[in-house]
Design a protein around this motif. Structure first.
Motif, PDB file in Angstrom:
ATOM      1  N   ILE A  95      83.427  61.674  45.126  1.00  8.53           N
ATOM      2  CA  ILE A  95      82.767  61.930  46.409  1.00  8.53           C
ATOM      3  C   ILE A  95      82.142  63.315  46.402  1.00  8.53           C
ATOM      4  CG2 ILE A  95      83.154  62.255  48.888  1.00  8.53           C
ATOM      5  CD1 ILE A  95      85.288  60.037  48.705  1.00  8.53           C
ATOM      6  N   VAL A  96      82.847  64.289  45.833  1.00  9.49           N
ATOM      7  CA  VAL A  96      82.305  65.652  45.746  1.00  9.49           C
ATOM      8  C   VAL A  96      81.005  65.652  44.949  1.00  9.49           C
ATOM      9  CG1 VAL A  96      82.689  67.940  44.722  1.00  9.49           C
ATOM     10  CG2 VAL A  96      84.498  66.851  46.067  1.00  9.49           C
ATOM     11  N   GLU A  97      80.994  64.951  43.828  1.00  9.31           N
ATOM     12  CA  GLU A  97      79.779  64.909  43.004  1.00  9.31           C
ATOM     13  C   GLU A  97      78.630  64.241  43.736  1.00  9.31           C
ATOM     14  OE1 GLU A  97      81.132  62.990  39.448  1.00  9.31           O
ATOM     15  OE2 GLU A  97      82.165  64.800  38.742  1.00  9.31           O
TER      16      GLU A  97
ATOM     17  N   SER B 288      80.618  66.330  35.149  1.00  9.22           N
ATOM     18  CA  SER B 288      81.015  65.023  35.663  1.00  9.22           C
ATOM     19  C   SER B 288      81.501  64.110  34.544  1.00  9.22           C
ATOM     20  CB  SER B 288      79.835  64.351  36.371  1.00  9.22           C
ATOM     21  OG  SER B 288      80.209  63.071  36.806  1.00  9.22           O
ATOM     22  N   GLU B 289      82.495  63.312  34.873  1.00  9.67           N
ATOM     23  CA  GLU B 289      82.966  62.288  33.941  1.00  9.67           C
ATOM     24  C   GLU B 289      82.222  60.978  34.164  1.00  9.67           C
ATOM     25  OE1 GLU B 289      87.187  62.101  34.542  1.00  9.67           O
ATOM     26  OE2 GLU B 289      87.455  64.189  33.958  1.00  9.67           O
ATOM     27  N   SER B 290      81.484  60.886  35.258  1.00  3.15           N
ATOM     28  CA  SER B 290      80.762  59.671  35.611  1.00  3.15           C
ATOM     29  C   SER B 290      79.347  59.712  35.031  1.00  3.15           C
ATOM     30  CB  SER B 290      80.700  59.539  37.136  1.00  3.15           C
ATOM     31  OG  SER B 290      79.744  58.583  37.505  1.00  3.15           O
ATOM     32  N   LEU B 291      79.042  58.753  34.203  1.00  2.00           N
ATOM     33  CA  LEU B 291      77.703  58.670  33.614  1.00  2.00           C
ATOM     34  C   LEU B 291      76.656  58.481  34.701  1.00  2.00           C
ATOM     35  CD1 LEU B 291      75.825  58.540  31.178  1.00  2.00           C
ATOM     36  CD2 LEU B 291      76.297  56.078  31.056  1.00  2.00           C
ATOM     37  N   THR B 292      76.968  57.670  35.694  1.00  2.00           N
ATOM     38  CA  THR B 292      76.036  57.430  36.796  1.00  2.00           C
ATOM     39  C   THR B 292      75.699  58.725  37.526  1.00  2.00           C
ATOM     40  OG1 THR B 292      76.941  55.217  37.084  1.00  2.00           O
ATOM     41  CG2 THR B 292      75.668  56.108  38.915  1.00  2.00           C
ATOM     42  N   ASN B 293      76.722  59.513  37.843  1.00  2.49           N
ATOM     43  CA  ASN B 293      76.482  60.780  38.537  1.00  2.49           C
ATOM     44  C   ASN B 293      75.706  61.757  37.661  1.00  2.49           C
ATOM     45  OD1 ASN B 293      77.708  59.942  40.886  1.00  2.49           O
ATOM     46  ND2 ASN B 293      79.664  60.884  40.425  1.00  2.49           N
ATOM     47  N   ARG B 294      76.023  61.794  36.367  1.00  2.00           N
ATOM     48  CA  ARG B 294      75.283  62.695  35.464  1.00  2.00           C
ATOM     49  C   ARG B 294      73.810  62.307  35.397  1.00  2.00           C
ATOM     50  NH1 ARG B 294      79.556  62.007  31.535  1.00  2.00           N
ATOM     51  NH2 ARG B 294      78.021  61.131  30.133  1.00  2.00           N
ATOM     52  N   LEU B 295      73.538  61.013  35.300  1.00  2.00           N
ATOM     53  CA  LEU B 295      72.144  60.557  35.232  1.00  2.00           C
ATOM     54  C   LEU B 295      71.406  60.828  36.539  1.00  2.00           C
ATOM     55  CD1 LEU B 295      72.568  57.206  33.256  1.00  2.00           C
ATOM     56  CD2 LEU B 295      71.624  59.378  32.422  1.00  2.00           C
ATOM     57  N   ARG B 296      72.069  60.599  37.679  1.00  2.00           N
ATOM     58  CA  ARG B 296      71.441  60.916  38.971  1.00  2.00           C
ATOM     59  C   ARG B 296      71.120  62.398  39.062  1.00  2.00           C
ATOM     60  NH1 ARG B 296      75.169  59.616  43.483  1.00  2.00           N
ATOM     61  NH2 ARG B 296      73.453  60.324  44.791  1.00  2.00           N
ATOM     62  N   ALA B 297      72.059  63.234  38.644  1.00  2.00           N
ATOM     63  CA  ALA B 297      71.846  64.678  38.698  1.00  2.00           C
ATOM     64  C   ALA B 297      70.686  65.099  37.783  1.00  2.00           C
ATOM     65  CB  ALA B 297      73.127  65.420  38.327  1.00  2.00           C
ATOM     66  N   LEU B 298      70.629  64.525  36.596  1.00  2.00           N
ATOM     67  CA  LEU B 298      69.527  64.831  35.677  1.00  2.00           C
ATOM     68  C   LEU B 298      68.189  64.383  36.264  1.00  2.00           C
ATOM     69  CD1 LEU B 298      71.143  63.973  32.236  1.00  2.00           C
ATOM     70  CD2 LEU B 298      70.242  66.200  32.945  1.00  2.00           C
ATOM     71  N   TYR B 299      68.181  63.235  36.909  1.00  2.00           N
ATOM     72  CA  TYR B 299      66.954  62.745  37.539  1.00  2.00           C
ATOM     73  C   TYR B 299      66.446  63.751  38.573  1.00  2.00           C
ATOM     74  CZ  TYR B 299      63.874  60.160  40.630  1.00  2.00           C
ATOM     75  OH  TYR B 299      62.820  59.793  41.408  1.00  2.00           O
ATOM     76  N   TYR B 300      67.339  64.174  39.476  1.00  2.00           N
ATOM     77  CA  TYR B 300      66.906  65.093  40.532  1.00  2.00           C
ATOM     78  C   TYR B 300      66.620  66.486  39.987  1.00  2.00           C
ATOM     79  CZ  TYR B 300      67.705  61.566  44.038  1.00  2.00           C
ATOM     80  OH  TYR B 300      67.621  60.422  44.782  1.00  2.00           O
ATOM     81  N   ASP B 301      67.254  66.847  38.889  1.00  2.00           N
ATOM     82  CA  ASP B 301      66.905  68.113  38.261  1.00  2.00           C
ATOM     83  C   ASP B 301      65.470  68.060  37.736  1.00  2.00           C
ATOM     84  OD1 ASP B 301      67.363  70.747  37.389  1.00  2.00           O
ATOM     85  OD2 ASP B 301      67.963  70.057  35.404  1.00  2.00           O
ATOM     86  N   GLY B 302      65.070  66.894  37.293  1.00  2.00           N
ATOM     87  CA  GLY B 302      63.697  66.710  36.839  1.00  2.00           C
ATOM     88  C   GLY B 302      62.687  66.785  37.978  1.00  2.00           C
ATOM     89  N   VAL B 303      63.123  66.426  39.166  1.00  2.00           N
ATOM     90  CA  VAL B 303      62.238  66.502  40.337  1.00  2.00           C
ATOM     91  C   VAL B 303      61.920  67.945  40.600  1.00  2.00           C
ATOM     92  CG1 VAL B 303      62.133  66.143  42.851  1.00  2.00           C
ATOM     93  CG2 VAL B 303      63.056  64.354  41.362  1.00  2.00           C
TER      94      VAL B 303
END
Length: 140
Positions: A93-95, A125-140
């Motif tokens: 939830i924090v992530e 993050s240990e969650s691949l989904t959260n890491r990918l979401r974060a990378l996506y928004y970092d690209g924004v």
């Protein structure tokens, strides 16, 4: 035992339960007002609920932050989302909330702080989904 004690206990039990009922109705009212687009009134009801239920601060601060975000009141949204993160114990939830905070920071044109929040997610993050979401928004 004095028979009046029985009535006193019943009255005390009712009063203790009535606080719970009142606070729960504040939450229901807050969600209803929010769905009707009455955001300031909803925030007031969320705060009323939090007064009676301080253990739910993370959830309430999150909801208030998201309402401020809908109203484009960026600093209030950021402050409340940060508070929700500080009270939350569940790492997933924090992530998720860090990502939502980063999106809010991007909307407020505070790109450096947004990037910092996203780095916290995709680096740790240990969650691949959260890491990918974060990378996506970092690209924004």
């Amino acid at each position: 035992m004095n028979p009046y004690y029985k009535y006193i206990f019943v009255i005390l039990a009712f009063l203790l339960n009535s606080n719970k009922i009142l606070s729960d109705s504040a939450l229901v009212q807050a969600e209803k007002l929010s769905s009707e687009g009455k955001y300031y009134s909803a925030i007031t009801e969320y705060k009323r609920y939090m007064f009676f239920n301080p253990e739910d601060r993370s959830y309430i601060f999150y909801n208030i932050g998201m309402l401020y975000r809908k109203m484009h009141e960026w600093q209030n949204a950021i402050d409340n989302l940060e508070s929700s993160i500080s009270y939350e114990k569940d790492k997933n939830i924090v992530e998720d909330r860090r990502i939502k905070l980063a999106i809010t920071l991007i909307a407020s044109q505070n790109y450096n702080l947004a990037r910092l929040e996203l780095i916290k997610v995709y680096e740790y993050s240990e969650s691949l989904t959260n890491r990918l979401r974060a990378l996506y928004y970092d690209g924004v």
